[in-house]
Design a protein around this motif. Structure first.
Motif, PDB file in Angstrom:
ATOM      1  N   LEU A  33       0.826  -1.207   0.000  1.00 56.25           N
ATOM      2  CA  LEU A  33       0.000   0.000   0.000  1.00 56.25           C
ATOM      3  C   LEU A  33       0.865   1.263   0.000  1.00 56.25           C
ATOM      4  O   LEU A  33       0.376   2.360  -0.237  1.00 56.25           O
ATOM      5  CB  LEU A  33      -0.891  -0.020   1.250  1.00 56.25           C
ATOM      6  N   GLU A  34       2.142   1.082   0.259  1.00 55.82           N
ATOM      7  CA  GLU A  34       3.011   2.232   0.440  1.00 55.82           C
ATOM      8  C   GLU A  34       3.624   2.664  -0.899  1.00 55.82           C
ATOM      9  O   GLU A  34       4.293   1.873  -1.564  1.00 55.82           O
ATOM     10  CB  GLU A  34       4.108   1.898   1.463  1.00 55.82           C
ATOM     11  N   THR A  35       3.374   3.911  -1.266  1.00 58.97           N
ATOM     12  CA  THR A  35       3.916   4.450  -2.518  1.00 58.97           C
ATOM     13  C   THR A  35       5.408   4.709  -2.338  1.00 58.97           C
ATOM     14  O   THR A  35       5.804   5.358  -1.367  1.00 58.97           O
ATOM     15  CB  THR A  35       3.212   5.780  -2.860  1.00 58.97           C
ATOM     16  N   PRO A  36       6.262   4.242  -3.250  1.00 57.86           N
ATOM     17  CA  PRO A  36       7.709   4.478  -3.095  1.00 57.86           C
ATOM     18  C   PRO A  36       8.020   5.979  -3.066  1.00 57.86           C
ATOM     19  O   PRO A  36       7.404   6.753  -3.798  1.00 57.86           O
ATOM     20  CB  PRO A  36       8.316   3.835  -4.347  1.00 57.86           C
ATOM     21  N   PRO A  37       8.972   6.387  -2.218  1.00 66.07           N
ATOM     22  CA  PRO A  37       9.299   7.815  -2.117  1.00 66.07           C
ATOM     23  C   PRO A  37       9.630   8.462  -3.464  1.00 66.07           C
ATOM     24  O   PRO A  37       9.243   9.594  -3.718  1.00 66.07           O
ATOM     25  CB  PRO A  37      10.511   7.841  -1.177  1.00 66.07           C
ATOM     26  N   LEU A  38      10.313   7.730  -4.345  1.00 64.50           N
ATOM     27  CA  LEU A  38      10.683   8.336  -5.629  1.00 64.50           C
ATOM     28  C   LEU A  38       9.428   8.680  -6.459  1.00 64.50           C
ATOM     29  O   LEU A  38       9.398   9.693  -7.162  1.00 64.50           O
ATOM     30  CB  LEU A  38      11.611   7.407  -6.421  1.00 64.50           C
ATOM     31  N   VAL A  39       8.417   7.836  -6.343  1.00 63.59           N
ATOM     32  CA  VAL A  39       7.163   8.102  -7.067  1.00 63.59           C
ATOM     33  C   VAL A  39       6.500   9.358  -6.496  1.00 63.59           C
ATOM     34  O   VAL A  39       6.002  10.213  -7.234  1.00 63.59           O
ATOM     35  CB  VAL A  39       6.215   6.883  -6.958  1.00 63.59           C
ATOM     36  N   GLU A  40       6.523   9.475  -5.188  1.00 63.76           N
ATOM     37  CA  GLU A  40       5.921  10.661  -4.557  1.00 63.76           C
ATOM     38  C   GLU A  40       6.675  11.929  -4.925  1.00 63.76           C
ATOM     39  O   GLU A  40       6.098  12.911  -5.398  1.00 63.76           O
ATOM     40  CB  GLU A  40       5.959  10.523  -3.029  1.00 63.76           C
ATOM     41  N   PHE A  41       7.973  11.896  -4.724  1.00 63.92           N
ATOM     42  CA  PHE A  41       8.740  13.140  -4.881  1.00 63.92           C
ATOM     43  C   PHE A  41       8.876  13.558  -6.347  1.00 63.92           C
ATOM     44  O   PHE A  41       8.968  14.743  -6.637  1.00 63.92           O
ATOM     45  CB  PHE A  41      10.105  13.008  -4.204  1.00 63.92           C
ATOM     46  N   THR A  42       8.883  12.581  -7.253  1.00 65.56           N
ATOM     47  CA  THR A  42       8.913  12.941  -8.679  1.00 65.56           C
ATOM     48  C   THR A  42       7.677  13.774  -9.001  1.00 65.56           C
ATOM     49  O   THR A  42       7.744  14.779  -9.722  1.00 65.56           O
ATOM     50  CB  THR A  42       8.954  11.672  -9.556  1.00 65.56           C
TER      51      THR A  42
END
Lengths: 278, 338
Positions: free
Chosen positions: B135-144
Motif C-alpha cells: 500500500l506504500e507508494t515508493p518515495p521516488l514516485v511521490e517526490f517525482t
C-alpha cells in the motif's frame, strides 16, 4: 455453504465500466439537472482524454459555457455504448470526439468545426511513443505495457505502429507519468505515452528518463475535434459556441479548462488536417 | 502503522464521497466473458476504500468471480468452506483481515492481496503461495510528482521518530538526492516537539513533507504545520492521503486504488494463464500514485504550477479548506479498514 445470489449485470464487463463511469460523473450530472431538460448537450468522448480529471474538467467546461452565455451542457462520456445511446437523442447538438470515429459508420453525422491545438510542433496532431528500457524490443509478446486511456484505444494506436498485442498484457493506469514510473521501477516492461510526458519526466528526473528508449512511434492522430451533430443545432447556436471556444484561452476559466485537457486553444478545422492521420 | 491506518480512514472518506456504487455486501458475481477460470475475491468489509480496486479487478479479469465480504459472516470460516467447495484457481484478498484468513486457512491455494497496511508484519515470506501489492507508494514516485508541480523545490524539511521511520527517511533521502533536493530530517520524540523544531529548522527550506510518521501524522500537528507553512510561504506536501490536500496542504501523493485494481488484475491474469506462479511476483509496490493539488493553496503561497503539468494531475482542488463549511475542526475521522 453460504447463500449465493447471482447478480445479473447486463453486458458484463463493459457495463461495470459504464456503472463506474456513470457514478464518477453523477455529481456533475446532478449539478446540471436543473437545466438538462431544456439545454442541448455538448458530449465529450475521448478514450485518450485526461480521464482522471474528468469531473474537474466537466465542472470547468460548464462554468466556462455559463460565463460566456452558451446554452449548452458539457457532458463527458466514458464508454462507447453510452456515447452511442446519448447520440441517439436529439439533445446532443455537438460532440468533442476522438478523430478516428469521424471515419466510422456513425461519423457521417459529425461535421468538424474546430480542432484543439497544443501549440508548438505538436499542433493539432499527437503521437504516442512506445517506450522501454535498453534491450527491449517492440512486439514482445511477454511484455506488459502500461498506458493511460482505454486498452482498446491503446490497441488501435499500437496497430498504427505495426505493434501486435497478441499475448501482451495491457494495464490501464491513471496517467502517463504513472506508466513511466512503473517502467522505471520494472513493474511493467513498456509504456505507451505522449512525448510531452517523457519531456516532463526528463526535466525532473533525467536519470530515470535516461534509461528509456523509444521502441516505436504511433501514426499521428488528429486531436479530438469539436463537431456539429447534423440537424441538432441552430445556425445561431453553432456561431455562438464556435465564437466562444475560439476565445477560450482569453478567459481564466477557459484557460484552466484547456490546460486540464492539454491544449492551448481551438483553431478552425480544415480538411487537410485529416491527412497523415490514421 | 498507526499513521497509515489513520490516513486509510481518510482515504475511505474520499472514496465514499466519490460516489462509487458499492458492491452489495454478501453477494456473489458471475462476471467476465470466460467461465474458464474461477476466482474468489474476499474483502475484509464493505468499507468504501475497497470498492475501486474491487471494481477494477472484476472489470479486468476474464473469469467467473465470486465476491465474499467477511463482515457479513458471523463465522468467517463459512467463507473458507465455500471457497474449498468451489476450488477457484486464485483468490484475491482485500484488507488485512481477509489476508490473515487466507494465509491461515487456504493452504497452498494461490492468493494475491491488496489494500493491506504494512504487509511486512504478516510474515508472508513463509507463504510462497501469497503475493500482492503493497500500500506504500515508493518515495521516488511521490517526490517525482511533487517536483513536477513545484520544480523549484530544493530543500525539504520533515520530522520523524527514529523508532518508527529510520528506514523511510533513508529511502526518502536517496530518492530526493536523485531529484536534486536536500532533505533536512529532524528527529522528534513527541508530537509537541514539532512546534519548536519547525521554528529552529525552517530557515532556508522551501517545503515541508508530512511523511508516513505516526508521531507527526495527527490532526493537531497537521493543523500547526498547515498554518505555519502558509504564513512562511513554504510548500506543505503530504503522503498517504488526498485528504491532507482537501484540508489545506498544497499537494499529496497517495496510493491510486484504480491502478492497484488493474495491477492486481494483470498479476492474476498472468498467474491464471500459467505465465508465472503467484509466488514469482512477491510483494510489489503500487503503480504510480494519486497526485492531488490544491490550486487555491498554490495561489495563496505564490507558486505557479507549470502549464505542461496539468494533464498529469489526478485531481485539482480549487477551494481552500477555510471556504468549505464544516471542515475547520480538522479532517474527518473514520474507522480504518481492517
Amino acid at each position: 455453504m453460504t447463500s449465493i445470489e447471482k447478480l445479473t449485470i447486463r453486458g458484463k464487463r463493459g457495463d461495470v465500466r459504464l456503472l463506474l463511469g456513470a457514478c464518477l460523473l453523477a455529481g456533475t450530472v446532478f449539478a446540471s439537472t436543473a437545466s438538462a431538460e431544456e439545454r442541448k448537450e455538448l458530449l465529450f468522448y475521448d478514450p485518450d482524454g485526461n480521464h482522471q480529471a474528468i469531473v474537474r474538467i466537466t465542472a470547468l467546461f460548464n462554468s466556462y459555457l455559463r460565463e460566456t452565455n452558451v446554452p449548452l451542457n458539457f457532458q463527458a462520456i466514458v464508454s462507447s455504448d453510452n456515447f452511442s445511446r446519448r447520440l441517439s437523442t436529439d439533445t446532443s447538438a455537438f460532440v468533442i470526439v476522438s478523430s478516428p470515429l469521424l471515419s466510422g459508420q456513425g461519423g457521417k453525422r459529425f461535421k468538424p468545426l474546430l480542432v484543439p491545438d497544443a501549440g508548438g510542433e505538436a499542433g493539432v496532431h499527437y503521437r504516442k511513443l512506445l517506450v522501454g528500457k535498453a534491450g527491449a524490443v517492440a512486439n514482445d509478446s511477454m511484455a506488459t505495457i502500461a498506458t493511460a486511456g482505454t486498452k482498446e484505444w491503446a490497441v488501435s494506436l499500437l496497430a498504427t505502429a505495426s505493434i501486435k498485442v497478441s499475448g501482451t498484457r495491457l494495464i490501464s493506469v491513471s496517467k502517463d507519468i504513472d506508466a513511466l514510473l512503473a517502467l522505471s521501477f520494472g513493474q511493467v516492461q513498456q509504456a505507451l505515452v505522449t512525448p510531452s510526458s517523457l519531456e516532463v519526466l526528463r526535466t525532473i528526473n533525467a536519470a530515470a528518463a535516461g534509461q528509456f528508449v523509444v521502441l516505436a512511434e504511433t501514426a499521428p492522430v488528429l486531436r479530438s475535434p469539436l463537431c456539429l451533430v447534423s440537424g441538432n443545432a441552430s445556425p445561431g447556436l453553432i456561431k455562438q459556441l464556435t465564437a466562444s471556444l475560439k476565445r477560450m484561452n482569453e478567459n481564466p476559466t477557459g484557460r484552466q479548462t484547456l490546460l486540464m485537457l492539454g491544449f492551448s486553444r481551438w483553431v478552425p478545422f480544415t480538411p487537410s488536417m485529416k491527412r497523415g492521420t490514421k | 502503522m498507526r499513521a497509515s491506518r489513520y490516513a486509510l480512514g481518510w482515504l475511505g472518506f474520499a472514496v465514499a464521497a466519490g460516489c462509487v456504487a458499492p458492491v452489495a455486501p454478501g453477494k456473489t458475481f458471475n462476471l467476465g466473458t470466460s467461465d474458464h477460470y474461477q476466482v474468489a475475491i474476499v474483502r475484509s468489509s464493505a468499507n468504501p476504500v475497497f470498492e475501486i480496486p474491487l471494481r477494477r479487478f472484476i472489470n479486468d479479469v476474464d473469469a467467473s468471480i465470486a465476491v465474499y465480504t467477511l463482515s457479513d459472516y458471523a463465522n468467517p470460516m463459512g467463507v473458507i468452506k465455500d471457497i474449498e467447495v468451489r476450488r477457484p484457481e486464485l483468490v484475491f484478498v482485500l484488507g488485512s483481515q481477509a489476508l490473515v484468513l487466507a494465509r491461515d486457512n487456504l493452504g497452498t491455494m494461490p492468493v494475491i492481496f491488496a489494500m493491506v497496511v504494512n504487509s511486512s508484519r504478516f510474515g508472508l515470506e513463509s507463504y510462497p503461495n501469497i503475493s500482492g501489492i503493497g500500500l506504500e507508494t515508493p518515495p521516488l514516485v511521490e517526490f517525482t510528482q511533487f517536483k513536477m508541480v513545484a520544480p523549484g523545490m530544493k530543500k525539504l524539511l520533515t520530522f520523524y521518530n527514529a523508532t518508527n521511520s529510520t528506514g523511510t527517511i533513508a529511502s526518502a533521502r536517496s530518492a530526493l538526492a536523485q531529484l536534486g533536493i536536500d532533505l533536512v530530517a529532524v528527529e522528534v520524540s513527541t508530537a509537541e516537539e514539532v512546534v519548536g523544531a519547525y521554528a529552529t529548522h525552517k530557515a532556508g527550506v522551501d517545503s515541508v513533507w508530512l511523511g508516513p510518521e505516526p508521531l507527526v501524522m495527527n490532526p493537531t500537528t497537521f493543523a500547526f504545520l498547515r498554518e505555519q507553512t502558509r504564513r512562511d510561504k513554504i510548500l506543505l506536501v503530504a503522503s498517504l492521503s488526498s485528504q491532507f490536500t482537501r484540508q489545506g496542504a498544497l499537494m499529496s501523493v497517495s496510493v491510486d486504488t484504480n491502478n492497484v485494481g488493474g495491477q492486481a488484475a494483470v498479476m492474476a491474469q498472468r498467474a491464471l494463464a500459467g505465465e508465472m506462479l503467484p509466488q514469482g511476483f512477491g510483494v510489489v509496490p503500487p503503480i504510480g500514485g494519486e497526485l492531488v493539488v490544491n490550486v487555491a493553496v498554490a495561489k495563496l503561497i505564490g507558486i505557479t504550477i507549470p502549464d505542461t503539468v496539468y494533464p498529469f494531475i489526478n485531481e485539482i482542488i480549487a477551494v481552500d479548506y477555510k471556504s468549505a463549511a464544516g471542515t475547520e475542526a480538522g479532517p474527518p475521522k473514520l474507522a480504518p479498514p481492517r
